[in-house]
Scaffold this motif. Structure first.
Motif, PDB file in Angstrom:
ATOM      1  N   GLY A 119      -8.852   6.351   3.847  1.00  0.00           N
ATOM      2  CA  GLY A 119      -7.532   6.371   3.245  1.00  0.00           C
ATOM      3  C   GLY A 119      -7.038   5.049   2.696  1.00  0.00           C
ATOM      4  N   ASP A 120      -5.824   5.098   2.140  1.00  0.00           N
ATOM      5  CA  ASP A 120      -5.189   3.981   1.444  1.00  0.00           C
ATOM      6  C   ASP A 120      -6.064   3.455   0.314  1.00  0.00           C
ATOM      7  OD1 ASP A 120      -2.800   4.118   2.742  1.00  0.00           O
ATOM      8  OD2 ASP A 120      -2.931   2.185   3.747  1.00  0.00           O
ATOM      9  N   TYR A 121      -6.382   4.347  -0.605  1.00  0.00           N
ATOM     10  CA  TYR A 121      -7.092   3.973  -1.821  1.00  0.00           C
ATOM     11  C   TYR A 121      -6.128   3.344  -2.815  1.00  0.00           C
ATOM     12  CZ  TYR A 121      -9.539   7.652   0.614  1.00  0.00           C
ATOM     13  OH  TYR A 121     -10.110   8.413   1.608  1.00  0.00           O
ATOM     14  N   THR A 122      -4.828   3.500  -2.550  1.00  0.00           N
ATOM     15  CA  THR A 122      -3.763   3.081  -3.459  1.00  0.00           C
ATOM     16  C   THR A 122      -3.189   1.739  -3.046  1.00  0.00           C
ATOM     17  OG1 THR A 122      -3.160   5.411  -3.738  1.00  0.00           O
ATOM     18  CG2 THR A 122      -1.552   3.768  -4.449  1.00  0.00           C
ATOM     19  N   GLY A 123      -3.023   0.834  -4.003  1.00  0.00           N
ATOM     20  CA  GLY A 123      -2.320  -0.412  -3.756  1.00  0.00           C
ATOM     21  C   GLY A 123      -0.846  -0.272  -4.106  1.00  0.00           C
ATOM     22  N   GLY A 124       0.009  -0.961  -3.385  1.00  0.00           N
ATOM     23  CA  GLY A 124       1.444  -0.896  -3.661  1.00  0.00           C
ATOM     24  C   GLY A 124       2.119   0.247  -2.935  1.00  0.00           C
ATOM     25  N   HIS A 125       3.429   0.311  -3.054  1.00  0.00           N
ATOM     26  CA  HIS A 125       4.231   1.276  -2.314  1.00  0.00           C
ATOM     27  C   HIS A 125       4.961   2.277  -3.208  1.00  0.00           C
ATOM     28  CE1 HIS A 125       3.708  -2.237   0.282  1.00  0.00           C
ATOM     29  NE2 HIS A 125       3.934  -1.465   1.310  1.00  0.00           N
TER      30      HIS A 125
ATOM     31  N   THR B 197      -4.887  -0.753   9.910  1.00  0.00           N
ATOM     32  CA  THR B 197      -4.362  -1.981  10.501  1.00  0.00           C
ATOM     33  C   THR B 197      -4.722  -3.236   9.728  1.00  0.00           C
ATOM     34  OG1 THR B 197      -6.315  -2.472  11.860  1.00  0.00           O
ATOM     35  CG2 THR B 197      -4.712  -0.914  12.777  1.00  0.00           C
ATOM     36  N   HIS B 198      -5.778  -3.188   8.918  1.00  0.00           N
ATOM     37  CA  HIS B 198      -6.337  -4.384   8.257  1.00  0.00           C
ATOM     38  C   HIS B 198      -6.712  -5.457   9.282  1.00  0.00           C
ATOM     39  CE1 HIS B 198      -4.008  -3.419   4.244  1.00  0.00           C
ATOM     40  NE2 HIS B 198      -4.557  -2.348   4.796  1.00  0.00           N
TER      41      HIS B 198
ATOM     42  N   GLY C 283      -8.750  -4.131   1.495  1.00  0.00           N
ATOM     43  CA  GLY C 283      -7.677  -4.702   0.695  1.00  0.00           C
ATOM     44  C   GLY C 283      -6.569  -5.366   1.492  1.00  0.00           C
ATOM     45  N   VAL C 284      -5.453  -5.625   0.783  1.00  0.00           N
ATOM     46  CA  VAL C 284      -4.291  -6.275   1.371  1.00  0.00           C
ATOM     47  C   VAL C 284      -3.047  -5.464   1.049  1.00  0.00           C
ATOM     48  CG1 VAL C 284      -5.290  -8.584   1.248  1.00  0.00           C
ATOM     49  CG2 VAL C 284      -3.948  -7.732  -0.679  1.00  0.00           C
ATOM     50  N   SER C 285      -2.016  -5.686   1.860  1.00  0.00           N
ATOM     51  CA  SER C 285      -0.734  -5.036   1.633  1.00  0.00           C
ATOM     52  C   SER C 285       0.376  -6.023   1.942  1.00  0.00           C
ATOM     53  CB  SER C 285      -0.599  -3.789   2.515  1.00  0.00           C
ATOM     54  OG  SER C 285       0.644  -3.143   2.318  1.00  0.00           O
ATOM     55  N   ILE C 286       1.446  -5.950   1.196  1.00  0.00           N
ATOM     56  CA  ILE C 286       2.640  -6.797   1.320  1.00  0.00           C
ATOM     57  C   ILE C 286       2.334  -8.235   0.885  1.00  0.00           C
ATOM     58  CG2 ILE C 286       4.501  -7.646   2.802  1.00  0.00           C
ATOM     59  CD1 ILE C 286       4.170  -5.157   4.503  1.00  0.00           C
ATOM     60  N   LEU C 287       1.486  -8.950   1.624  1.00  0.00           N
ATOM     61  CA  LEU C 287       1.092 -10.293   1.227  1.00  0.00           C
ATOM     62  C   LEU C 287      -0.393 -10.316   0.887  1.00  0.00           C
ATOM     63  CD1 LEU C 287       2.943 -12.588   3.806  1.00  0.00           C
ATOM     64  CD2 LEU C 287       3.509 -12.254   1.391  1.00  0.00           C
TER      65      LEU C 287
END
Length: 317
Positions: A119-125, A252-253, A294-298
């Motif tokens: 999951g979370d193939y998508t970047g951004g919110h 969780t990254h 990937g990364v999220s937020i920062l």
């Protein structure tokens, strides 16, 4: 330009400007005869600059192939090699379609028996309708890049929270076009020469169309058959029964930032704080949480490198 992209631009600017400012401060200190201060500024500047560049510009672009072996009392038959990919976050900083294609090639080079996408193939919110057409296209092309995956026992996937926020139906359709079997609160049988096992999956915890249900996901699985459970969030592991040989999760990254002594200061859920990264064994129940790509937020990773995983699942002695 979104927030993470702006931060990445700032990171590049700081990487260039900070050494110049440090040199100016060092020269001023030397001109005033303050040699100790100049040396202190030089030392602190070098360390801070190196950590900054590594965390924002280098480590997030790396790729580790992590090898893990899990022995489960609920697994029967020969070992199976599972390739794990999670949290690609295409259209966020550091991950584009060519990078996904590259990690697919790395995964194929490991020759796994089956591959799971968590999951979370998508970047951004933002939802799909709030995004520009090129952004939407890039995300879907990133999913379609999984079509190049090669695994004799198939490729299976679940959706994550960023996919739920974007457009669940569009992501699921792209996964299907990429020959990925989406297992949302259901299980599919995997037939091998030595017997049968099942791959079950849960709906995302913030899905707009359904809630995750372990009983529903396992309803078709005979009690005697081994099963691997896929979930984006590690949180459902709290309710996973012993009959599940292995639960696999992402989300969780691995904290994205893992500070010495302090640990992982930011984790996105209660389950993430309880099971942030790696392999867990609770009363013979097995969970593995991958740090993903990937990364999220920062747009930062520090001591939490992007990874794909080859997990060998075997029967306990």
């Amino acid at each position: 330009m979104g927030g993470p992209d702006a931060v990445l631009v700032f990171a590049w600017v700081a990487a260039v400007v900070a050494p110049i400012l440090s040199m100016v401060m060092i020269r001023l200190s030397l001109s005033e005869g303050r040699i100790f201060l100049a040396r202190a500024i030089a030392g602190v500047s070098i360390v801070a600059w190196a950590l900054w560049v590594w965390a924002f510009l280098i480590e997030p672009t790396t790729l580790t192939v992590r090898h893990v072996t899990v022995e489960s009392a609920s697994w029967v038959g020969p070992p199976v090699r599972i390739g794990i990919i999670s949290d690609t976050h295409v259209a966020a900083p550091h991950v584009d379609v060519p990078r996904v294609a590259g990690l697919v090639e790395r995964m194929n080079g490991q020759a796994p028996d089956l591959v799971v996408l968590l999951g979370d193939y998508t970047g951004g919110h933002e939802p799909a309708e709030a995004r520009a057409a090129p952004d939407r296209s890039e995300i879907l092309q990133g999913v379609l890049a999984f079509k190049a995956l090669r695994a004799p026992l198939g490729v299976y996937g679940v959706l994550g929270n960023h996919d739920s926020w974007f457009d669940e139906a569009a992501i699921e359709q792209a996964l299907t076009q990429a020959n990925v079997r989406v297992v949302e609160n259901r299980a599919v049988a995997v037939e091998t020469d030595s017997g049968r096992f099942w791959v079950a999956g849960l709906a995302d915890m913030v899905s707009r169309r359904t809630r995750p249900s372990i009983p529903q996901a396992l309803s078709a699985v005979p009690e005697s058959d081994p099963v691997i459970l896929l979930t984006h969030w590690p949180d459902p592991f709290a309710e996973t029964p012993r009959r599940v040989a292995l639960t696999l999760a992402g989300h969780t990254h691995c904290g994205q930032v893992n500070l010495p002594l302090v640990g992982r200061p930011i984790l996105p859920s209660a389950g993430s704080r309880r099971w942030p990264c790696g392999l867990y064994d609770e009363g013979s129940r097995k969970l593995f949480v991958t740090g993903g790509i990937g990364v999220s937020i920062l747009p930062v990773r520090f001591r939490a490198p992007p990874e794909i995983v080859i997990l060998t699942l075997k029967a306990a002695p």
